[in-house]
Enzyme design. Sequence first.
Site, PDB file in Angstrom:
ATOM      1  N   ARG A   1       0.836  -1.222   0.000  1.00 57.66           N
ATOM      2  CA  ARG A   1       0.000   0.000   0.000  1.00 57.66           C
ATOM      3  C   ARG A   1       0.861   1.258   0.000  1.00 57.66           C
ATOM      4  O   ARG A   1       0.468   2.299  -0.503  1.00 57.66           O
ATOM      5  CB  ARG A   1      -0.984  -0.011   1.174  1.00 57.66           C
ATOM      6  CG  ARG A   1      -1.855   1.224   1.205  1.00 57.66           C
ATOM      7  CD  ARG A   1      -3.241   1.043   1.828  1.00 57.66           C
ATOM      8  NE  ARG A   1      -3.335   0.091   2.890  1.00 57.66           N
ATOM      9  CZ  ARG A   1      -2.874   0.273   4.132  1.00 57.66           C
ATOM     10  NH1 ARG A   1      -2.274   1.410   4.469  1.00 57.66           N
ATOM     11  NH2 ARG A   1      -3.004  -0.665   5.039  1.00 57.66           N
TER      12      ARG A   1
ATOM     13  N   TYR B   1     -13.805  17.921 -15.713  1.00 53.71           N
ATOM     14  CA  TYR B   1     -14.282  16.544 -15.885  1.00 53.71           C
ATOM     15  C   TYR B   1     -15.449  16.274 -14.913  1.00 53.71           C
ATOM     16  O   TYR B   1     -15.407  16.673 -13.756  1.00 53.71           O
ATOM     17  CB  TYR B   1     -13.102  15.614 -15.607  1.00 53.71           C
ATOM     18  CG  TYR B   1     -13.391  14.160 -15.751  1.00 53.71           C
ATOM     19  CD1 TYR B   1     -13.727  13.620 -16.980  1.00 53.71           C
ATOM     20  CD2 TYR B   1     -13.314  13.305 -14.657  1.00 53.71           C
ATOM     21  CE1 TYR B   1     -13.982  12.274 -17.110  1.00 53.71           C
ATOM     22  CE2 TYR B   1     -13.557  11.947 -14.787  1.00 53.71           C
ATOM     23  CZ  TYR B   1     -13.904  11.440 -16.015  1.00 53.71           C
ATOM     24  OH  TYR B   1     -14.152  10.107 -16.149  1.00 53.71           O
TER      25      TYR B   1
ATOM     26  N   ASP C   1      -5.185  19.110 -14.922  1.00 55.02           N
ATOM     27  CA  ASP C   1      -5.554  17.764 -15.357  1.00 55.02           C
ATOM     28  C   ASP C   1      -5.117  17.674 -16.826  1.00 55.02           C
ATOM     29  O   ASP C   1      -5.710  18.278 -17.715  1.00 55.02           O
ATOM     30  CB  ASP C   1      -7.064  17.548 -15.191  1.00 55.02           C
ATOM     31  CG  ASP C   1      -7.484  16.118 -15.523  1.00 55.02           C
ATOM     32  OD1 ASP C   1      -6.800  15.476 -16.347  1.00 55.02           O
ATOM     33  OD2 ASP C   1      -8.503  15.659 -14.987  1.00 55.02           O
TER      34      ASP C   1
ATOM     35  N   LYS D   1      -6.220   6.628 -19.899  1.00 52.86           N
ATOM     36  CA  LYS D   1      -6.429   7.134 -21.248  1.00 52.86           C
ATOM     37  C   LYS D   1      -5.121   7.015 -22.048  1.00 52.86           C
ATOM     38  O   LYS D   1      -4.662   5.911 -22.253  1.00 52.86           O
ATOM     39  CB  LYS D   1      -6.951   8.569 -21.179  1.00 52.86           C
ATOM     40  CG  LYS D   1      -8.030   8.791 -20.092  1.00 52.86           C
ATOM     41  CD  LYS D   1      -9.330   8.059 -20.346  1.00 52.86           C
ATOM     42  CE  LYS D   1     -10.263   8.044 -19.142  1.00 52.86           C
ATOM     43  NZ  LYS D   1     -10.563   9.321 -18.546  1.00 52.86           N
TER      44      LYS D   1
HETATM   45  C1  LIG Z   1     -11.123   9.755 -17.340  1.00 57.89           C
HETATM   46  C2  LIG Z   1     -10.713  11.042 -16.757  1.00 57.89           C
HETATM   47  C3  LIG Z   1     -10.487  11.191 -15.374  1.00 57.89           C
HETATM   48  C4  LIG Z   1     -10.736  10.053 -14.399  1.00 57.89           C
HETATM   49  O1  LIG Z   1      -9.892   8.991 -14.596  1.00 57.89           O
HETATM   50  P1  LIG Z   1     -10.267   7.454 -14.243  1.00 57.89           P
HETATM   51  O2  LIG Z   1      -8.988   6.780 -14.544  1.00 57.89           O
HETATM   52  O3  LIG Z   1     -11.409   7.075 -15.101  1.00 57.89           O
HETATM   53  O4  LIG Z   1     -10.618   7.421 -12.788  1.00 57.89           O
HETATM   54  C5  LIG Z   1     -10.059  12.417 -14.907  1.00 57.89           C
HETATM   55  N1  LIG Z   1      -9.889  13.464 -15.733  1.00 57.89           N
HETATM   56  C6  LIG Z   1     -10.119  13.379 -17.067  1.00 57.89           C
HETATM   57  C7  LIG Z   1      -9.915  14.572 -17.922  1.00 57.89           C
HETATM   58  C8  LIG Z   1     -10.533  12.169 -17.617  1.00 57.89           C
HETATM   59  O5  LIG Z   1     -10.775  12.094 -18.934  1.00 57.89           O
END
Ligand SMILES: *Cc1c(COP(=O)(O)O)cnc(C)c1O
Length: 402
Positions: free
Chosen positions: A66, A118, A190, A215
Amino acid sequence: MLVSIRWFGPPCVMAFYRMSSENYGFGTRAVHEGRGFVGSTGAVMPPVYLTSTFEQGNADGFDYTRSGNPNFRLLQQSAAALEGAAHATCFASGVSAITAVISTLQSGDLILAEENVYGCTYRMLDRVFAKFGLKTCYLDLSRPENWPAIATQRPALVWLESPTNPLLKVVDIAGISAVARSVGAPVLVDNTFASPYLQRPLALGATLSLSSTTKYVNGHSDCLGGLVATNDPAWQEKMIFAQKALGLQPSPFDAWLTTRGQRTLALRMERHCANGLLLAQWLEQRRGVRRVRYPYLPSHPQYELARRQMSGGSGIVIAELDCAADKALEFCRRLKLFTLAESLGGVESLICHPPTMTHASVPREVRHRVGIGDGLLRFSVGIEDGQDLIADVDAALKEVLL
Ligand SMILES: *Cc1c(COP(=O)(O)O)cnc(C)c1O
């Protein structure tokens, strides 16, 4: 007898394989960073350390997964190298990474956020952290006339996203970071939609660069993950603390997959950008398409800024068809190479219809006011042959709109 078998030789050869490497280009760093734990095996790539715990007193300082695992360390090392950061911390998902950052704030603190963040970020602030007294103020930060609010409101954190989801607004990271720095407010970006290959927020003045590695960074749609990169040792300490104190760590296998995916980020992004631009330009000429948005199209409202801030337009294209929601959805279902699914950034093309999928819970008038019309589509353009993708979209448009 079994206990005397050592897979990786004496502790002195277990040290990380570490590049001395700031001079190497992105592609070289992506391939060579985050290998290691070679020991005496000669393994060119690291194994998966499927262990929950570690023998006390080991040379590499591990104790319990962890709070750290060799696969996390390798991922964090390679991610930091690609973000141009001193440090990076990995998490179980993008949302876990967001949780880690927001959990550092106190009751009564204010987050000043870009209004098109988001959806899960908005939901977390609104439905979870608001209960604990965290305040949030949303502004259109693509408009410099709104930046003075940073100086007057003195937020504990400025939260940016660029390009945004789903409208692909581009905000000026360097401009906003300079204003925030003048009042000592940290800035989080982000960076999920651009990936560190196209945009490096820390070099532009941000304090924290966050990615949902689910992503582009992993890029193969086979695991979730999140990362936060920073040059600030105090923030790094808070991220490592959140990873273990809140149980936000990934599994060693997912960390391994993400490290592997990241090695080809440069090549994949080149193709995503080429295909994204090709599709965006093609759609812009097509009858039946009301508008197209892509950061590297001259028609994008922040085109000049996107050219300055990003080294490519990435692989997300927004188009609004001149039709009702049911027709738009029918178009999506007729595509053969784009799967109708949430998420983005994988090697395979996906399509999403925000009005009935990601933004279905937003009332129709509100959706229209913020620019999410009934015919709006979000293409996550994969790395297939661009002409095949165009032919697929062309065929489905002909079936639905004519
Ligand atoms: C998908 C996404 C997230 C969240 O990520 P997860 O891996 O699905 O928890 C946060 N910010 C943006 C811009 C995203 O496209």
